[in-house]
Design an enzyme around this catalytic site. Structure first.
Site, PDB file in Angstrom:
ATOM      1  N   TYR A  19      35.589  47.158  33.551  1.00 25.51           N
ATOM      2  CA  TYR A  19      35.945  45.996  34.383  1.00 25.51           C
ATOM      3  C   TYR A  19      34.737  45.125  34.731  1.00 25.51           C
ATOM      4  CZ  TYR A  19      39.635  49.371  35.826  1.00 25.51           C
ATOM      5  OH  TYR A  19      40.621  50.314  35.874  1.00 25.51           O
ATOM      6  N   GLY A  61      45.535  50.697  47.633  1.00 27.72           N
ATOM      7  CA  GLY A  61      45.045  49.314  47.615  1.00 27.72           C
ATOM      8  C   GLY A  61      44.012  48.953  48.661  1.00 27.72           C
ATOM      9  N   GLU A  77      49.441  55.820  50.297  1.00 31.08           N
ATOM     10  CA  GLU A  77      49.067  56.548  49.063  1.00 31.08           C
ATOM     11  C   GLU A  77      47.669  56.118  48.662  1.00 31.08           C
ATOM     12  OE1 GLU A  77      51.788  55.202  46.060  1.00 31.08           O
ATOM     13  OE2 GLU A  77      53.319  56.648  46.570  1.00 31.08           O
ATOM     14  N   GLY A 128      43.875  56.150  47.486  1.00 31.22           N
ATOM     15  CA  GLY A 128      43.016  56.931  46.611  1.00 31.22           C
ATOM     16  C   GLY A 128      41.566  56.534  46.841  1.00 31.22           C
ATOM     17  N   ARG A 129      41.245  55.324  46.409  1.00 32.59           N
ATOM     18  CA  ARG A 129      39.878  54.815  46.497  1.00 32.59           C
ATOM     19  C   ARG A 129      39.302  54.937  47.913  1.00 32.59           C
ATOM     20  NH1 ARG A 129      38.415  51.064  42.796  1.00 32.59           N
ATOM     21  NH2 ARG A 129      40.603  50.516  42.592  1.00 32.59           N
ATOM     22  N   ARG A 133      33.994  52.383  35.001  1.00 35.34           N
ATOM     23  CA  ARG A 133      34.325  51.114  35.659  1.00 35.34           C
ATOM     24  C   ARG A 133      33.406  49.950  35.275  1.00 35.34           C
ATOM     25  NH1 ARG A 133      34.353  50.310  40.517  1.00 35.34           N
ATOM     26  NH2 ARG A 133      36.282  49.180  40.749  1.00 35.34           N
ATOM     27  N   CYS A 138      27.304  54.358  21.654  1.00 36.72           N
ATOM     28  CA  CYS A 138      27.110  53.309  20.652  1.00 36.72           C
ATOM     29  C   CYS A 138      28.078  52.170  20.962  1.00 36.72           C
ATOM     30  CB  CYS A 138      27.362  53.871  19.264  1.00 36.72           C
ATOM     31  SG  CYS A 138      26.303  55.281  18.928  1.00 36.72           S
ATOM     32  N   GLU A 139      27.881  51.593  22.104  1.00 31.90           N
ATOM     33  CA  GLU A 139      28.732  50.524  22.644  1.00 31.90           C
ATOM     34  C   GLU A 139      27.817  49.713  23.535  1.00 31.90           C
ATOM     35  OE1 GLU A 139      31.713  49.259  23.081  1.00 31.90           O
ATOM     36  OE2 GLU A 139      33.019  50.639  21.984  1.00 31.90           O
TER      37      GLU A 139
END
Ligand SMILES: *Cc1c(COP(=O)(O)O)cnc(C)c1O
Length: 422
Positions: A315, A231, A273, A275-276, A311, A342-343
């Site tokens: 988001y 976090g 823990e 990550g980022r 991402r 194709c998005e």
């Protein structure tokens, strides 16, 4: 703060001669220096350990680097456990923080001797039936519900999150586990993601420390560790101020002295823990401009797409972009930087002010070192890129090759046409 890539245009041109774009590139020096600073910031706690959240960047070369810097692994799936074991991280150096966990995963976690962090009270029974016993060391995940507040407002909404046990369930779980023979207990909570404030960990620590004191008084268990989980965020935007890990470590220390020490719990180990925070800023996605298009908007088409970095599409996340070699040119052109899916949401940037981009320019998409490559997928039959490491000696090493069509078709081996395709 001005965001500057950790590679130059000249370096990228050399690398691209050997490894065609797009590719993810990681910075060994940056990863090591950051891991050292984290360790230092929590060195006041003798039992401190960072369990790197493998899902952020599940690459064994990077996991090995972090292992050398003293990190364990936080896993949440079968293959993440296999990866950890493959780099020689096992036993209590694995934290298994899963949810909705399949039987096979618990079996492997137990076989490797991992610390199991239970997401739900019903998992006590499930675990016991699955592995035939309750481990001596066990952890439970806590979710206090409601909203998570820091001084400047609401930070996140744990009440809406699927993870963890309620306060009542946590006490009950500890009682049951104690009765079943557990001896060393831990608690864990992940209440807000990508926090760019030095306050998150200390506020979370206070909640967990107070809960731990209460649990010890109510149930008489020995709390061996408190896991602050992930976090801690990174400044994706240039105007954001980056976290000060020393201030965060010191903030947690103060709460520890205030809450745990007076309760006779000065021996509790602190775990994280992250990550980022461990790899995010030390990775970038390098892509080449291959088209320009002038219609209702100005587009630059690049050779990467959302399968390489999800991402922004998923988001609406901001990732800073630098045009290599044009770091000091004025950002006087507005572009949508698009990939080839194709998005219509396959855009790395929308209405972004950048220097004038020419075909052949290399674009460095910043902060893709965590939750970047790992969230990749194969939509539109697109293939995952290579991952490269910029080593501390300045050399470049291939740490995962790019996928080929044969990889894409490999799972069709059950079908005649699949055999023809491969
Ligand atoms: C995702 C996750 C982490 C890491 O989160 P970051 O935001 O990358 O720090 C840690 N623990 C658990 C249980 C997670 O699910």
């Amino acid at each position: 703060m001005k965001k500057v890539p950790f590679v130059t245009k000249e370096q990228l041109e050399e690398i691209a001669k050997v490894y065609p774009t797009p590719f993810h590139l990681y910075d060994e020096k940056g990863i090591r220096a950051n891991a050292k600073a984290l360790r230092e910031a929590f060195s006041w706690n003798p039992g401190y350990k960072e369990y790197f959240a493998v899902k952020a960047t599940p690459n064994p070369f990077l996991m090995e680097i972090l292992k050398e810097e003293g990190c364990g692994c936080d896993c949440s799936s079968y293959t993440e456990l296999m990866l950890s074991d493959a780099v020689g991280v096992n036993g209590h150096d694995i934290m298994f923080s899963s949810n909705d966990t399949p039987e096979e995963d618990f079996k492997l976690a137990d076989k490797l001797g991992a610390i199991i962090n239970l997401d739900d009270i019903t998992h006590i029974d499930f675990l016991e039936k699955t592995i035939g016993h309750i481990p001596e060391t066990i952890s439970c995940r806590f979710n206090p519900g409601g909203v998570f507040l820091i001084s400047n407002g609401i930070m996140d909404n744990p009440g809406d999150a699927k993870y963890g046990m309620t306060t009542e369930q946590l006490s009950e779980a500890f009682r049951i586990l104690k009765e079943k023979g557990a001896k060393v207990f831990g608690i864990h909570a992940f209440l807000a993601s990508n926090t760019v404030t030095n306050e998150y960990y200390p506020v979370l620590a206070k909640i967990l420390f107070e809960q731990a004191v209460k649990l010890k008084q109510e149930t008489g268990v020995h709390i061996g560790f408190i896991n602050l989980s992930g976090g801690i965020g990174i400044p994706y935007r240039p105007e954001q101020e980056q976290n000060d890990i020393y201030a965060i470590g010191e903030g947690v220390r103060r709460v520890y002295e205030e809450v745990l020490v007076p309760a006779g719990m000065g021996d509790v180990a602190i775990y994280t823990e992250l990550g980022r925070y461990m790899t995010g800023p030390y990775g970038c996605l390098v892509t080449k401009a291959i088209h320009e298009k002038h219609t209702h908007k100005e587009y630059v088409g690049v050779d990467a797409c959302a399968v390489n970095l999800m991402r922004p599409a998923m988001y609406g996340a901001y990732h800073h972009i630098t045009v290599a070699g044009k770091e000091n040119e004025p950002c006087d052109h507005m572009y949508d930087v698009a990939g080839s899916l194709c998005e219509n949401n396959d855009k790395f940037a929308i209405d972004r002010m950048l220097p004038e981009i020419e075909k052949g320019d290399y674009l460095v998409i910043h902060d893709t070192g965590a939750h970047g490559f790992s969230m990749g997928y194969n939509y539109n039959g697109k293939l995952k890129s290579a991952e490269l490491l910029l080593c501390k000696d300045g050399g470049v090493k291939l740490i995962r090759r790019a996928e080929t069509p044969a990889d894409y078709f490999a799972t069709f081996d059950c079908f005649e046409v699949g055999k023809k395709l491969i």
